[in-house]
Design an enzyme around this catalytic site. Structure first.
Site, PDB file in Angstrom:
ATOM      1  N   THR A  81       0.846  -1.197   0.000  1.00 50.88           N
ATOM      2  CA  THR A  81       0.000   0.000   0.000  1.00 50.88           C
ATOM      3  C   THR A  81       0.883   1.250   0.000  1.00 50.88           C
ATOM      4  OG1 THR A  81      -0.053   0.353   2.401  1.00 50.88           O
ATOM      5  CG2 THR A  81      -1.615  -1.256   1.490  1.00 50.88           C
ATOM      6  N   SER A 108       1.015  -3.830   4.090  1.00 55.03           N
ATOM      7  CA  SER A 108       0.891  -2.368   4.243  1.00 55.03           C
ATOM      8  C   SER A 108       2.286  -1.760   4.198  1.00 55.03           C
ATOM      9  CB  SER A 108       0.240  -2.040   5.595  1.00 55.03           C
ATOM     10  OG  SER A 108       1.211  -2.090   6.635  1.00 55.03           O
ATOM     11  N   ASP A 109       2.343  -0.423   4.049  1.00 50.64           N
ATOM     12  CA  ASP A 109       3.632   0.211   4.228  1.00 50.64           C
ATOM     13  C   ASP A 109       3.845   0.407   5.742  1.00 50.64           C
ATOM     14  OD1 ASP A 109       5.365   2.688   2.197  1.00 50.64           O
ATOM     15  OD2 ASP A 109       6.053   1.406   3.827  1.00 50.64           O
ATOM     16  N   TYR A 110       5.040   0.843   6.062  1.00 54.86           N
ATOM     17  CA  TYR A 110       5.487   0.905   7.452  1.00 54.86           C
ATOM     18  C   TYR A 110       4.602   1.869   8.271  1.00 54.86           C
ATOM     19  CZ  TYR A 110       9.524  -0.010  10.584  1.00 54.86           C
ATOM     20  OH  TYR A 110      10.356  -0.460  11.576  1.00 54.86           O
ATOM     21  N   SER A 164       1.537   2.270   8.057  1.00 54.19           N
ATOM     22  CA  SER A 164       0.500   2.987   7.300  1.00 54.19           C
ATOM     23  C   SER A 164      -0.908   2.651   7.774  1.00 54.19           C
ATOM     24  CB  SER A 164       0.643   2.710   5.798  1.00 54.19           C
ATOM     25  OG  SER A 164       0.298   1.378   5.488  1.00 54.19           O
TER      26      SER A 164
END
Ligand code: GLC
Length: 748
Positions: free
Chosen positions: A245, A278-280, A282
């Site tokens: 994401t 997901s991104d870190y 996020s």
């Protein structure tokens, strides 16, 4: 025109009512996945959706793994990874192996040019080879998932992550992004040297306002579908195993909570069956983005959108268990996410081979790896100027001045996103030139500035003196690696520090200057290039940047790079890109620049056309531009049929002759323009490219096939992408400007 916003709003409404995603048709490992899933407790299922950083609270990490609360770990490898893997496999109740992830963006130990530089090579095969090397090196220490390729199309050199991108064009990004996926994943994910690729950041991260990282992307449905999504569709169709994401919102909907993106489009419309991470942070950041008020809501939006794994938000675990028990999230939704995670682990063969063999001989920096890195670094360099053929240097050169903060900067030449790199392995331009020159050519080295941002001018006189003592100046400037990458946006994209002053002062020595720029983005170097006889744009070229540049400077290699992104004259022109729309009052050559406007000029005296008073309407260098030490002549464009039927294809070709005296590689580019449509159409769009090597005096016939699906565009009226009948212009050329022109008509 219905903007994407209303489409996204529709999906917000559906989030609350989400019905679990029906499992795709039976797929590989379905039996194993179902058998394991049936044994898992709710807590263990949720544990598989938890992705933790190996450097985070290491002392409690083993306990969390042992208790079945962790499915994947990023940022650790080798024996550290094996130790954690032993806890997961031998001490947790079900022994489900961990997936180890890492940002292997442009190499692991052997570092390749930054992706923006690789894109300049327009060489899919070489890019695939580079990604294969990266996978071999990373997997040798247990990394089996990389968060690459980054395929965010961007037109904004202010954005720090332009360095990681493949440039401004969706077609180029699609083809090169697929090459990276193939290189990383190889032919079979169960091969121990294969690592799961990750198409990121889905979506529109490269379209944020102001080129500022993590900012809002407010774009039309057309921009989303015609420019942002195609590279991701290509990656999905190529079998990219995972998606990530993005941090940004799109028209009010944070990507990490978008059911439209991750379920309706990616899984239902594109039939993709991989795993989404997901991104870190996020998922947690949905609350920060004022999209929800509690972390419980963050968890609900994320899992219902179709985001399988939560990277470091600590939201899915521990919050999802109570949310499922309270009936706020269906367990079937969790089950689908767990299926996607388990399937990937089976595909990677982790259940059979969970450990990496750290006793084997290291594969890092293998000679063939370094050779591939050198080839890619060589083909990533773009020759922007070469007055009086000052390059390549000839035998009559007896001394060169090697000057500048980037001439001997082993850390900086590696660029951003290379956590595992070891600068001591970098071969700098100074080292390579010293090797090349031996006692044949004298090198007068003077740094001039200590680093790219250095404002001190105390060492500039010594640099000028070195220039005076030399036949030619090789001046290495650019950006330190830290000035590009994530969260490194610049409002001024000129050369940092006193580098312009250095160039000015060295130019006073009166010797021809070869300017070599090593940077993570396009820089506004127009004034500087005017003082130089030749300009090589090398981006951050990686471990072997030095040998690549030395071979180019001394003519062992011929530059073949083409710009993957438009270079503006001034940052105030941004966004400026080649495939812009035709506007009602285009500027021409009759524009009056600010410096030429008469005093007390009348308001209407400058005419009415679209340009910037200071610099006109053209960029410094256009997309697709790049010179060679030889020359290529394009002749005789032909079209196999002036009519293209909706169910047919036509060929378009021309002759390309090497009219110079040395062999050279030329990226022949195909552009098409839809002359008129139910929506306005771009002035031209890249629809094909072929990089061909042609011997001096030889002619190649370069041909492209055009099919109707290449001409489609998004129609907001029905949300579909398709071509419209009518006239099309077509060009074959050496850049996005000019070229041989012909035309055809698309008919029913
Ligand atoms: C970062 C980046 C992402 C990267 C991830 C793990 O914030 O946005 O591209 O893969 O975190 O390092």
């Amino acid at each position: 025109m219905m903007k994407i916003r209303s489409l996204i709003c529709l999906s917000i409404l559906s989030v609350g009512l989400v019905s679990c995603q029906q499992q795709k048709p039976k797929d590989a490992y379905a039996d194993e996945v179902e058998a394991l899933l049936s044994k898992m407790s709710l807590a263990e299922k949720i544990g598989q959706l938890n992705l933790l950083d190996g450097s985070w609270q290491a002392e409690r990490l083993e306990n969390d793994i042992r208790d079945g609360h962790v499915g994947s770990v990023l940022n650790c490898s080798g024996e550290t990874a094996n130790q954690l893997q032993r806890v997961a496999v031998e001490e947790s109740r079900l022994g489900i192996p961990l997936l180890f992830g890492r940002d292997v963006i442009h190499g692991f130990k052997t570092i390749f040019p930054i992706p923006l530089g690789q894109a300049a090579s327009f060489n899919e095969e070489l890019i695939e080879q580079g990604s294969r090397v990266a996978a071999i090196e990373a997997s040798s220490v247990g990394v089996r998932h990389t968060y690459a390729p980054m395929i965010d199309v961007t037109r904004d050199p202010r954005w720090g992550r332009v360095a990681e991108s493949l440039g401004e064009d969706a077609y180029l990004t699609s083809r090169l992004g697929v090459a990276m996926v193939k290189g990383l994943q190889g032919d079979d994910l169960t091969d121990p040297s294969a690592i799961a690729a990750c198409a990121k950041h889905f979506a529109a991260y490269g379209m944020t306002e102001g080129g500022r990282d993590y900012n809002v992307a407010d774009i039309s449905a057309e921009t989303l579908h015609d420019y942002v999504l195609p590279p991701f569709k290509a990656a999905a169709d190529a079998g990219c195993a995972t998606f990530m994401t993005s941090f940004n919102e799109i028209n009010g909907m944070p990507a990490s909570a978008s059911k439209y993106l991750f379920t309706d489009l990616l899984r239902d419309e594109w039939n993709w069956t991989g795993m989404v991470v997901s991104d870190y942070y996020s998922i947690e950041q949905l609350k920060v983005q004022a999209f929800c008020e509690t972390l419980d809501e963050s968890a609900i939006y994320g899992i219902n959108a179709g985001v399988d794994m939560d990277m470091m938000s600590h939201v899915y675990w521990p919050l999802l268990e109570d949310l499922v028990k309270a009936g706020k999230v269906k367990e079937s939704v969790v089950d689908n996410a767990v299926r996607n995670v388990l399937r990937l682990k089976y595909q990677l063969g982790l259940f059979e081979n969970p450990y990496c063999d750290t006793t084997r001989d290291s594969v890092f920096y293998a000679p063939e790896h370094l050779e591939t890195a050198k080839k890619l670094a060589t083909e990533s360099v773009v020759l922007l100027k070469n007055e009086d053929q000052v390059l390549p240097l000839t035998d009559n050169i007896q001394s060169v001045a090697v000057i500048g903060p980037m001439a001997n900067a082993p850390v900086e030449q590696l660029g951003t996103w290379c956590f595992d790199a070891e600068p001591e392995h970098s071969v700098t331009p100074l080292a390579a030139l010293t090797e090349e020159c031996g006692d044949r050519v004298k090198i007068n080295y003077a740094k001039g500035l200590a680093y790219s941002r250095d404002e001190s001018e105390t060492e500039i006189p010594a640099a000028v003196a070195a220039a005076r003592r030399s036949d030619v100046v090789l001046l290495f400037v650019g950006e330190e690696a830290i000035l590009s990458g994530e969260a490194k946006c610049r409002a001024d994209i000129s050369l940092p520090g006193a580098q312009s002053k250095l160039i000015d002062e060295v130019a006073k020595a009166g010797k021809p200057i070869v300017l070599v720029v090593m940077a993570g983005r396009p820089l506004t170097i127009g004034a500087e290039t005017e003082k130089c006889a030749a300009v090589l744009y090398a981006f951050h070229g990686g471990t072997m940047a030095g040998p690549a540049l030395s071979d180019l400077i001394f003519g062992k290699e011929n530059p073949s790079g083409k710009l993957p992104i438009t270079f503006p004259k001034m940052v105030g022109q941004v966004p400026i890109y080649y495939n812009q729309k035709l506007i009602g009052r285009p500027a021409g050559d009759d524009i009056v620049l600010l410096k030429d406007i008469p005093v007390e000029a009348k308001q209407t005296s400058l005419g009415f056309s679209s340009y910037w008073l200071e610099v006109g309407y053209k960029p410094l260098y256009p997309f697709g531009y790049g010179l060679s030490y030889t020359s290529f002549d394009y002749k005789k464009i032909q079209v196999s049929n002036p009519e293209l039927k909706m169910d047919g294809s036509i060929d378009v070709w021309c002759e390309v002759k090497n009219t110079g005296t040395r062999p050279g590689k030329e990226t022949v580019q195909l552009y098409v323009q839809d002359v008129a449509g139910s929506a306005t159409r771009p002035c031209r769009e890249l629809k094909g490219f072929k990089k061909v090597e042609i011997a001096p005096g030889e002619t190649e016939v370069v041909s492209f096939t055009i099919t109707p699906d290449m001409l489609g565009f998004y129609h907001a009226v029905d949300g579909k992408t398709y071509p419209e009948t009518g006239r099309f212009n077509v060009w074959i050329g050496s850049s996005s400007e000019g070229g041989l022109k012909s035309e055809f008509e698309l008919v029913k």
